[in-house]
Design a protein around this motif. Structure first.
Motif, short mmCIF file in Angstrom:
data_model
loop_
_atom_site.label_atom_id
_atom_site.label_comp_id
_atom_site.label_asym_id
_atom_site.label_seq_id
_atom_site.Cartn_x
_atom_site.Cartn_y
_atom_site.Cartn_z
N ARG A 430 0.85 -1.20 0.00
CA ARG A 430 0.00 0.00 0.00
C ARG A 430 0.87 1.24 0.00
NH1 ARG A 430 -4.56 0.41 4.56
NH2 ARG A 430 -5.86 -0.69 3.05
N GLY A 431 0.51 2.26 -0.75
CA GLY A 431 1.30 3.48 -0.85
C GLY A 431 1.35 4.26 0.45
N THR A 432 2.29 5.19 0.51
CA THR A 432 2.50 5.95 1.75
C THR A 432 1.27 6.77 2.13
OG1 THR A 432 4.88 6.10 1.38
CG2 THR A 432 3.90 7.73 2.86
N ASP A 433 0.76 7.58 1.20
CA ASP A 433 -0.38 8.43 1.52
C ASP A 433 -1.60 7.60 1.90
OD1 ASP A 433 1.09 10.70 1.07
OD2 ASP A 433 0.33 11.04 -0.95
N ALA A 434 -1.85 6.54 1.14
CA ALA A 434 -3.01 5.69 1.43
C ALA A 434 -2.85 5.01 2.78
CB ALA A 434 -3.18 4.64 0.33
N SER A 435 -1.63 4.62 3.12
CA SER A 435 -1.38 3.97 4.41
C SER A 435 -1.64 4.92 5.56
CB SER A 435 0.06 3.45 4.46
OG SER A 435 0.27 2.42 3.52
N VAL A 436 -1.16 6.15 5.43
CA VAL A 436 -1.35 7.13 6.50
C VAL A 436 -2.83 7.45 6.68
CG1 VAL A 436 -0.91 9.53 7.18
CG2 VAL A 436 0.96 8.12 6.28
N ARG A 437 -3.54 7.62 5.57
CA ARG A 437 -4.98 7.91 5.67
C ARG A 437 -5.73 6.74 6.32
NH1 ARG A 437 -4.13 10.02 0.42
NH2 ARG A 437 -4.99 8.11 -0.50
N ALA A 438 -5.33 5.52 5.95
CA ALA A 438 -6.00 4.34 6.51
C ALA A 438 -5.74 4.22 8.01
CB ALA A 438 -5.54 3.09 5.78
N ILE A 439 -4.50 4.45 8.44
CA ILE A 439 -4.18 4.40 9.85
C ILE A 439 -4.92 5.49 10.60
CG2 ILE A 439 -2.35 4.73 11.56
CD1 ILE A 439 -0.45 3.33 9.68
N ASP A 440 -4.95 6.68 10.03
CA ASP A 440 -5.64 7.81 10.66
C ASP A 440 -7.11 7.47 10.88
OD1 ASP A 440 -5.32 10.83 11.35
OD2 ASP A 440 -7.13 10.75 10.12
N GLY A 441 -7.75 6.91 9.85
CA GLY A 441 -9.17 6.57 9.97
C GLY A 441 -9.41 5.46 10.98
N ALA A 442 -8.52 4.46 10.98
CA ALA A 442 -8.69 3.33 11.91
C ALA A 442 -8.48 3.77 13.35
CB ALA A 442 -7.73 2.21 11.53
N VAL A 443 -7.48 4.64 13.58
CA VAL A 443 -7.24 5.13 14.92
C VAL A 443 -8.41 6.00 15.39
CG1 VAL A 443 -5.77 6.66 16.32
CG2 VAL A 443 -4.73 5.00 14.77
N GLN A 444 -8.95 6.82 14.48
CA GLN A 444 -10.09 7.65 14.84
C GLN A 444 -11.30 6.78 15.20
OE1 GLN A 444 -10.34 11.04 15.24
NE2 GLN A 444 -12.33 10.40 16.12
N GLN A 445 -11.52 5.72 14.45
CA GLN A 445 -12.62 4.82 14.77
C GLN A 445 -12.42 4.17 16.12
OE1 GLN A 445 -13.33 1.88 11.73
NE2 GLN A 445 -15.10 1.03 12.75
N ALA A 446 -11.17 3.79 16.43
CA ALA A 446 -10.87 3.17 17.73
C ALA A 446 -11.11 4.14 18.87
CB ALA A 446 -9.44 2.65 17.74
N VAL A 447 -10.71 5.40 18.68
CA VAL A 447 -10.88 6.42 19.71
C VAL A 447 -12.36 6.71 19.95
CG1 VAL A 447 -10.47 8.84 20.29
CG2 VAL A 447 -8.64 7.48 19.31
N SER A 448 -13.14 6.66 18.88
CA SER A 448 -14.56 7.03 18.97
C SER A 448 -15.43 5.90 19.48
CB SER A 448 -15.06 7.47 17.59
OG SER A 448 -14.28 8.56 17.09
N ALA A 449 -14.89 4.69 19.49
CA ALA A 449 -15.71 3.52 19.85
C ALA A 449 -16.14 3.59 21.31
CB ALA A 449 -14.90 2.24 19.61
#
Length: 449
Positions: A430-449
């Motif tokens: 997975r590319g750098t930008d796509a990886s960062v966006r994916a991690i950002d979204g997953a971490v945000q989902q974890a924080v919001s759960a």
């Protein structure tokens, strides 16, 4: 030249600066002010206790096992009517077993918990509130950041027993053969990312095709250690409020691009992935890699004369640095379950665990770092390779305030799981930008759960 001796007081206290020296009560999520006097109704003077207490912990090194056995013996000598039953369990499945026990009210009275997992227990009301059992002097005995790690909404739910962090173990022979003559022996001289990349490139050229420059220790539950590179780049996992992800930014992209080079340039074995079954120490032990990132608790394993590292002389050096030096918060607290039938016995045992003599002896046997202020300036007599332990002691001073705050949030276990999933994909094409966006979204989902 030997590295200068930094005082143990600089561990976390010095690293976090004035804010830590005065306590992190305003910085760690939901941690209220540390009381300056014993609260009304204090039970700090417990006195004699009796009964049987079950203490569960995962099987670690021989030093840890010996350390807990000594604590049991010494506690029972002080309290002849008390018995401590030690339950040594595998780490895999340890917390799922604890969770089932809590739900069925069959959990052990006392159990060990790492700082990355403690938040879910302190925030769900399943632990014994230790606040009434601790005097003001006992509460203030710990390094402030680590004391705050066991607190939630102004109450204390355990004791910080020990800590550890990562550094680099390396083969002197492999580095010599690659023409790498200088290895940092002072924290201030730690390799920059560019210098570390140069070292990895030289090793790649000098090693056989089936050998690799290094392995990292981000496997499985250690995925959160990737954030050390994020902190080194000046970033963070979360915003200061600890309520939103902060990965999607220039530091996140810089850290991702650099760590993706580990695979792109074959600096690490192809199977040194997040979800591999081979850990960083194993790659080093079987001499697949010339260097490895490890925690100090693994020093006894590498130093074992029979089953340890057989590739010649090995030593340790510091984590690389970018805008700043940074490392991970490791280690464990010990807590009691709310439903224990003998809370006074549980509290007495927890307090005993972290007395100065007991903590010193345990850390020396286990090659781990203490959490008490009064041990901060004490040179510990480590049982194994004390010559390399100084590197870990100094490296621990780079554990940032941000790392401490983020590691102990209630939802960190979910954040760590998100990192496991997304980093695995990031290192498999997975590319750098796509990886960062994916991690950002997953971490945000974890924080919001």
């Amino acid at each position: 030249m030997s590295p200068p001796q930094l005082t143990r007081r600089s561990l976390l206290v010095g690293a976090l600066g004035i804010a830590a020296a005065s306590g992190l009560s305003g910085c760690v999520a939901n941690n209220g002010p540390r009381p300056s006097t014993a609260a009304p109704g204090s039970k700090a003077d417990i006195g004699e206790v009796e009964g049987t207490l079950r203490f569960a912990f995962w099987g670690g090194s021989d030093g840890e096992t010996a350390g807990f056995a000594k604590i049991k013996k010494d506690f029972e000598a002080r309290h002849p009517k008390a018995t401590i039953e030690l339950q040594t369990l595998p780490y895999d499945g340890f917390f799922s077993g604890i969770d089932r026990g809590i739900l069925s009210r069959t959990a052990p009275d006392v159990f060990r918990v790492d700082y990355t997992s403690i938040g879910k227990y302190t925030s769900h009301g399943v632990l014994l509130d230790l606040t009434p059992y601790l005097s003001a002097a006992e509460s203030s005995a710990f390094l402030p950041a680590l004391y705050d790690a066991v607190r939630f909404e102004g109450r204390t739910y355990g004791v910080p027993h020990q800590t550890d962090t990562s550094a680099i173990a390396f083969s002197r022979k492999a580095l010599d053969e690659a023409g790498i003559r200088s290895v940092p022996d002072r924290l201030d001289d730690a390799w920059t990312w560019e210098e570390f990349a140069s070292v990895a490139t030289k090793l790649r050229k000098s090693l056989p095709d089936d050998k690799y420059p290094f392995a990292y220790d981000w496997t499985a539950a250690g995925a959160y250690r990737w954030a050390s590179f994020l902190y080194q780049a000046g970033g963070s996992l979360l915003t200061p409020s600890l309520r939103r992800s902060a990965v999607d930014g220039d530091p996140g992209r810089k850290a991702m691009a650099f760590t993706q080079r580990f695979f792109d340039e074959r600096w690490v074995p192809a199977n040194n992935t997040i979800k591999t079954t081979v850990y960083s120490d194993n790659f080093f032990l079987n001499q697949t890699v010339a260097m490895t990132f490890i925690g100090d608790f693994l020093v006894p394993e590498l130093a074992d004369t029979t089953n340890g590292y057989q590739g010649g002389e090995w030593a340790t050096t510091y984590m690389p640095r970018d805008r700043a030096a940074a490392s991970d918060l490791g280690g464990n607290a010990v807590v009691a379950t709310r439903d224990t039938e003998n809370p006074e016995l549980a509290a007495a045992f927890l307090k005993f665990l972290v007395e100065a003599d007991q903590m010193r002896d345990f850390c020396q046997l286990a090659n781990e770092l203490p959490t008490r202020k009064d041990l901060a300036d004490t040179a510990l007599d480590y049982a194994v390779r004390p010559d390399v332990m100084g590197v870990f002691t100094q490296q621990a001073t780079t554990i940032t305030e941000t790392a401490v705050r983020e590691t102990v949030v209630p939802g960190f276990a979910s954040i760590n799981t998100a990192l496991q999933d997304q980093l695995e994909l990031a290192f498999h094409g997975r590319g750098t930008d796509a990886s960062v966006r994916a991690i950002d979204g997953a971490v945000q989902q974890a924080v919001s759960a």
